[in-house]
Design a protein around this motif. Sequence first.
Motif, PDB file in Angstrom:
ATOM      1  N   GLU A  94     -23.031  44.297  11.790  1.00 60.26           N
ATOM      2  CA  GLU A  94     -22.306  44.055  11.117  1.00 60.26           C
ATOM      3  C   GLU A  94     -22.243  42.624  11.356  1.00 60.26           C
ATOM      4  OE1 GLU A  94     -18.053  45.108  11.140  1.00 60.26           O
ATOM      5  OE2 GLU A  94     -18.130  45.008  12.690  1.00 60.26           O
ATOM      6  N   PHE A  95     -22.589  42.110  10.125  1.00 60.45           N
ATOM      7  CA  PHE A  95     -21.838  40.598  10.172  1.00 60.45           C
ATOM      8  C   PHE A  95     -20.299  40.106  10.743  1.00 60.45           C
ATOM      9  CE2 PHE A  95     -20.247  36.825   7.593  1.00 60.45           C
ATOM     10  CZ  PHE A  95     -21.358  35.430   8.503  1.00 60.45           C
ATOM     11  N   VAL A  96     -20.447  38.989  11.496  1.00 66.29           N
ATOM     12  CA  VAL A  96     -19.505  38.410  12.093  1.00 66.29           C
ATOM     13  C   VAL A  96     -19.334  37.122  11.722  1.00 66.29           C
ATOM     14  CG1 VAL A  96     -17.866  37.664  14.322  1.00 66.29           C
ATOM     15  CG2 VAL A  96     -19.773  39.644  14.363  1.00 66.29           C
ATOM     16  N   ALA A  97     -19.880  36.114  11.326  1.00 68.19           N
ATOM     17  CA  ALA A  97     -19.424  35.080  10.865  1.00 68.19           C
ATOM     18  C   ALA A  97     -20.971  33.554  11.050  1.00 68.19           C
ATOM     19  CB  ALA A  97     -18.256  34.153  12.021  1.00 68.19           C
ATOM     20  N   ALA A  98     -20.914  32.939  10.767  1.00 63.85           N
ATOM     21  CA  ALA A  98     -21.679  31.980  10.188  1.00 63.85           C
ATOM     22  C   ALA A  98     -21.468  30.328   9.964  1.00 63.85           C
ATOM     23  CB  ALA A  98     -22.548  32.400   9.602  1.00 63.85           C
ATOM     24  N   ILE A  99     -22.517  29.442  10.425  1.00 63.88           N
ATOM     25  CA  ILE A  99     -21.207  27.794  10.010  1.00 63.88           C
ATOM     26  C   ILE A  99     -23.337  27.241   9.447  1.00 63.88           C
ATOM     27  CG2 ILE A  99     -22.584  28.162  12.157  1.00 63.88           C
ATOM     28  CD1 ILE A  99     -19.908  25.687  11.818  1.00 63.88           C
ATOM     29  N   ARG A 100     -22.934  26.555   8.083  1.00 61.07           N
ATOM     30  CA  ARG A 100     -24.377  26.421   7.738  1.00 61.07           C
ATOM     31  C   ARG A 100     -24.496  24.485   8.807  1.00 61.07           C
ATOM     32  NH1 ARG A 100     -23.345  26.505   2.429  1.00 61.07           N
ATOM     33  NH2 ARG A 100     -24.891  28.164   2.536  1.00 61.07           N
ATOM     34  N   TRP A 101     -25.781  24.372   9.153  1.00 60.49           N
ATOM     35  CA  TRP A 101     -25.488  23.558  10.477  1.00 60.49           C
ATOM     36  C   TRP A 101     -26.108  21.861   9.863  1.00 60.49           C
ATOM     37  CZ3 TRP A 101     -25.185  26.053  14.723  1.00 60.49           C
ATOM     38  CH2 TRP A 101     -25.275  24.603  15.792  1.00 60.49           C
ATOM     39  N   THR A 102     -26.225  21.641   8.399  1.00 61.21           N
ATOM     40  CA  THR A 102     -25.603  20.655   8.021  1.00 61.21           C
ATOM     41  C   THR A 102     -24.064  19.790   8.026  1.00 61.21           C
ATOM     42  OG1 THR A 102     -26.394  21.318   5.616  1.00 61.21           O
ATOM     43  CG2 THR A 102     -28.329  20.351   6.720  1.00 61.21           C
ATOM     44  N   ASP A 103     -23.564  20.546   7.024  1.00 61.31           N
ATOM     45  CA  ASP A 103     -22.652  20.306   6.660  1.00 61.31           C
ATOM     46  C   ASP A 103     -20.996  21.139   7.796  1.00 61.31           C
ATOM     47  OD1 ASP A 103     -22.785  21.795   4.141  1.00 61.31           O
ATOM     48  OD2 ASP A 103     -22.551  22.746   5.473  1.00 61.31           O
ATOM     49  N   GLY A 104     -21.347  22.347   8.371  1.00 64.60           N
ATOM     50  CA  GLY A 104     -20.583  22.381   9.146  1.00 64.60           C
ATOM     51  C   GLY A 104     -19.855  23.644   8.252  1.00 64.60           C
ATOM     52  N   ILE A 105     -20.277  23.584   6.871  1.00 68.21           N
ATOM     53  CA  ILE A 105     -19.064  24.774   5.864  1.00 68.21           C
ATOM     54  C   ILE A 105     -19.386  26.369   7.074  1.00 68.21           C
ATOM     55  CG2 ILE A 105     -19.133  26.855   4.003  1.00 68.21           C
ATOM     56  CD1 ILE A 105     -19.802  24.025   2.804  1.00 68.21           C
ATOM     57  N   TRP A 121     -26.557  34.587   2.989  1.00 68.76           N
ATOM     58  CA  TRP A 121     -25.672  34.177   5.113  1.00 68.76           C
ATOM     59  C   TRP A 121     -25.394  35.354   5.666  1.00 68.76           C
ATOM     60  CZ3 TRP A 121     -20.913  35.122   4.995  1.00 68.76           C
ATOM     61  CH2 TRP A 121     -19.648  34.970   3.452  1.00 68.76           C
ATOM     62  N   TYR A 122     -24.508  36.296   5.163  1.00 76.20           N
ATOM     63  CA  TYR A 122     -24.091  37.565   6.104  1.00 76.20           C
ATOM     64  C   TYR A 122     -24.999  38.399   5.961  1.00 76.20           C
ATOM     65  CZ  TYR A 122     -23.526  39.085   0.615  1.00 76.20           C
ATOM     66  OH  TYR A 122     -23.434  39.174  -0.217  1.00 76.20           O
ATOM     67  N   ASN A 123     -25.877  38.594   5.305  1.00 78.11           N
ATOM     68  CA  ASN A 123     -27.276  39.518   5.385  1.00 78.11           C
ATOM     69  C   ASN A 123     -28.527  39.066   6.942  1.00 78.11           C
ATOM     70  OD1 ASN A 123     -29.772  41.342   4.948  1.00 78.11           O
ATOM     71  ND2 ASN A 123     -29.909  41.209   3.234  1.00 78.11           N
ATOM     72  N   ALA A 124     -28.240  40.425   7.428  1.00 79.20           N
ATOM     73  CA  ALA A 124     -28.247  39.949   8.775  1.00 79.20           C
ATOM     74  C   ALA A 124     -30.628  39.833   8.262  1.00 79.20           C
ATOM     75  CB  ALA A 124     -28.675  41.073  10.056  1.00 79.20           C
ATOM     76  N   GLY A 125     -30.762  40.336   7.626  1.00 81.65           N
ATOM     77  CA  GLY A 125     -31.902  40.763   7.268  1.00 81.65           C
ATOM     78  C   GLY A 125     -33.075  39.200   6.679  1.00 81.65           C
ATOM     79  N   THR A 126     -31.899  38.429   6.381  1.00 80.12           N
ATOM     80  CA  THR A 126     -32.224  36.802   6.602  1.00 80.12           C
ATOM     81  C   THR A 126     -32.895  35.825   6.794  1.00 80.12           C
ATOM     82  OG1 THR A 126     -30.083  36.105   6.212  1.00 80.12           O
ATOM     83  CG2 THR A 126     -31.316  37.093   3.985  1.00 80.12           C
ATOM     84  N   TYR A 127     -31.925  36.485   8.460  1.00 76.68           N
ATOM     85  CA  TYR A 127     -32.251  35.261   9.656  1.00 76.68           C
ATOM     86  C   TYR A 127     -33.190  36.002  10.252  1.00 76.68           C
ATOM     87  CZ  TYR A 127     -27.681  33.850   9.380  1.00 76.68           C
ATOM     88  OH  TYR A 127     -26.229  33.675   8.568  1.00 76.68           O
ATOM     89  N   ASP A 128     -33.752  34.993  10.865  1.00 77.72           N
ATOM     90  CA  ASP A 128     -35.111  34.786  11.459  1.00 77.72           C
ATOM     91  C   ASP A 128     -35.567  34.976  13.131  1.00 77.72           C
ATOM     92  OD1 ASP A 128     -36.774  33.528   9.110  1.00 77.72           O
ATOM     93  OD2 ASP A 128     -35.391  32.018   9.252  1.00 77.72           O
ATOM     94  N   TYR A 129     -34.589  34.269  13.956  1.00 79.75           N
ATOM     95  CA  TYR A 129     -33.749  34.690  15.085  1.00 79.75           C
ATOM     96  C   TYR A 129     -33.041  35.081  15.955  1.00 79.75           C
ATOM     97  CZ  TYR A 129     -38.126  30.872  14.517  1.00 79.75           C
ATOM     98  OH  TYR A 129     -40.055  31.292  14.693  1.00 79.75           O
ATOM     99  N   TRP A 130     -33.159  36.141  16.785  1.00 77.33           N
ATOM    100  CA  TRP A 130     -32.221  36.718  17.277  1.00 77.33           C
ATOM    101  C   TRP A 130     -32.005  36.475  18.749  1.00 77.33           C
ATOM    102  CZ3 TRP A 130     -28.805  39.011  14.483  1.00 77.33           C
ATOM    103  CH2 TRP A 130     -29.093  39.450  12.846  1.00 77.33           C
TER     104      TRP A 130
END
Length: 125
Positions: free
Chosen positions: A46-57, A106-115
């Motif tokens: 499950e998703f916990v948290a994420a941060i956009r790298w360019t602007d920190g959102i 952003w909250y979908n694990a399947g969209t992430y490329d590296y773990w």
Amino acid sequence: QVQLVESGGGLVQAGGSLRLSCTASGRTFTIYDMGWFRQAPGKEREFVAAIRWTDGITYYADSGKGRFTISRDNAKNLVSLQMNSLKPEDTAVYYCALRRSPVGIWYNAGTYDYWGQGTHVTVSS
């Protein structure tokens, strides 16, 4: 190509705090988002948290909102998760993840490329 290494997990009493860190490394790579997911025994990731790298959102799941804080250090390719007021239900393996592009959710694990390999967090009652 990209390696993610987590640290900071451990055993803590309910109400305590932990700070998880994750560093990304590789010859060449780009970061769109970095995030944290967790998986408890017998449950889906499950998703916990994420941060956009360019602007920190930042984005938070309801489960950690008000208790968890995600932050980044762009110069170090590092993302951290400060977890306060921990509860036994927070017990899980916590995974760091990296997304290279905005394609996906952003909250979908399947969209992430590296773990990363994950770091264990155990909260005792």
